[in-house]
Design an enzyme around this catalytic site. Structure first.
Site, PDB file in Angstrom:
ATOM      1  N   ASP A  15      44.413  22.675  14.943  1.00 39.88           N
ATOM      2  CA  ASP A  15      44.323  24.101  15.580  1.00 39.88           C
ATOM      3  C   ASP A  15      42.865  24.203  15.856  1.00 39.88           C
ATOM      4  O   ASP A  15      42.205  25.374  15.854  1.00 39.88           O
ATOM      5  CB  ASP A  15      44.654  25.187  14.777  1.00 39.88           C
ATOM      6  CG  ASP A  15      44.338  25.063  13.187  1.00 39.88           C
ATOM      7  OD1 ASP A  15      43.445  24.518  13.056  1.00 39.88           O
ATOM      8  OD2 ASP A  15      45.042  25.414  12.375  1.00 39.88           O
TER       9      ASP A  15
ATOM     10  N   GLU B 147      47.654  21.489   7.592  1.00 40.25           N
ATOM     11  CA  GLU B 147      46.189  20.757   7.138  1.00 40.25           C
ATOM     12  C   GLU B 147      46.458  19.235   7.153  1.00 40.25           C
ATOM     13  O   GLU B 147      47.636  18.899   6.664  1.00 40.25           O
ATOM     14  CB  GLU B 147      45.579  21.226   6.086  1.00 40.25           C
ATOM     15  CG  GLU B 147      45.169  22.664   5.726  1.00 40.25           C
ATOM     16  CD  GLU B 147      43.982  23.175   6.919  1.00 40.25           C
ATOM     17  OE1 GLU B 147      43.221  22.224   7.237  1.00 40.25           O
ATOM     18  OE2 GLU B 147      43.947  24.182   6.865  1.00 40.25           O
TER      19      GLU B 147
END
Length: 336
Positions: free
Chosen positions: A158, A180
């Site tokens: 992102d 993550e």
């Protein structure tokens, strides 16, 4: 200029109150001080106009908030007119028409203050609805416009660095959060690498890449640009959500233009059990709250000495442990 209008509005309102108070005091003692009241009412009218101009041009508050300020000014004016009426009646002076003027001003003030409430159609989230209805003062000049960019480097699913305004700038994809790949506390999250790889694939294969800012602030507190990213006209934010590689998160009005579109994509991905929705939980968010990203880096590492114990080579911009304070030369790497 927009902030100047707002400041002038408050100053005009303050001056109106002072002039009115002085005029009332002298009238009680000497009589016939009509000019002071007229001047104060005129200044309050000017304050209301300046407040409206400030909100339309952008001065840190929504148009809904601006209407509330105007309503307060009108209510103060109505109170002043009513007070003049009371004092004139007590001194047996002609007070004809004052009650009518006070009532008209009072109704106008109340009407201005409740306009935002009548324009809401989502009682579950009135703050969001007001902001989406009226917009924000910090409107981006490029809001809604797609701006061509080129990839400078990839960070994760992102976050991507694009060449923008003469520099390699970090862009955070609006309204979404991907797992993550290298979290300082919990390490790699499920499907984090897949999300990063998919973003890279979409952008590398695209002939044209564009970014679109929303109506609110263009940057977050990490000085990353906030945008919707398009690859050959297809929104990457939406693709990641639809494929279950991201979830809708960090909803900060008024940057919510495409929120409904992304929420629909998320519902479809969840219904089909794609990506993160095939897990027992989408992924561990470590107690982060929607609406603001975690400052995990600040909490986890107080200085570069602590950070290097975990990341000897430092961390790049976009990494959860990265902070601008630890990037002294502003090269996108903290504590290298």
């Amino acid at each position: 200029m927009d902030l100047l209008f707002l400041v002038l509005s408050f100053l005009a309102a303050l001056a109106a109150v002072v002039v009115f108070g002085v005029g009332l005091f002298r009238y009680v003692g000497q009589g016939k001080y009509r000019q002071a009241w007229q001047m104060s009412f005129m200044m309050m009218t000017i304050a209301s106009v300046l407040a409206l101009m400030a909100t339309l041009m952008g001065a840190g508050m929504s148009l809904g908030a601006g209407l509330m300020v105007m309503g307060i000014y009108l209510l103060l004016t109505a109170a002043g007119i009513l007070l003049v009426y009371i004092v004139k009646k007590a001194k047996n002076d002609n007070a004809q028409g004052y009650v009518r003027y006070a009532a008209i001003t009072l109704l106008a003030g109340l009407a201005v203050m409740i306009i935002p409430l009548f324009m809401m159609d989502d009682a579950d989230d009135p703050v969001r609805e007001i902001n989406e209805t009226f917009g924000s003062e910090e409107k981006s000049e490029e809001a809604g416009e797609r701006i061509p960019v080129e990839v400078a480097s990839f960070v994760d699913g992102d976050t991507t660095k694009f060449h923008f305004e003469g520099e390699a700038a970090s862009f955070r994809y609006l309204l979404i959060d991907t797992p993550e790949t290298n979290h300082p506390r919990i390490g790699e999250q499920p499907l984090g690498k897949e999300a990063s790889a998919r973003t890279k694939e979409l952008l590398e294969e695209a002939e044209e890449i564009e970014v679109e800012f929303d109506v609110g602030p263009r940057q977050d507190h990490y000085e990353r640009y906030l945008a919707y990213v398009y690859a050959d006209g297809e929104m990457v934010n939406e693709i990641l959500v639809r494929e279950g590689l991201a979830q809708v998160k960090y909803v900060n009005p008024p940057n919510t233009t495409h929120l409904d579109r992304l929420e629909e994509a998320e519902q479809e991905a969840e219904a089909e059990g794609l990506g993160i929705w095939s897990l027992d939980q989408p992924y561990d968010s470590e107690g982060e709250e929607d609406g603001a990203e975690s400052d995990a880096g600040n909490e986890e590492f107080q200085n570069c000495a602590e950070l290097r114990e975990v990341y000897p080579e430092g961390v790049p911009e976009g990494h959860p442990a990265y902070t601008l304070q630890m990037d002294g030369d502003r090269d996108g790497m903290a504590c290298e």
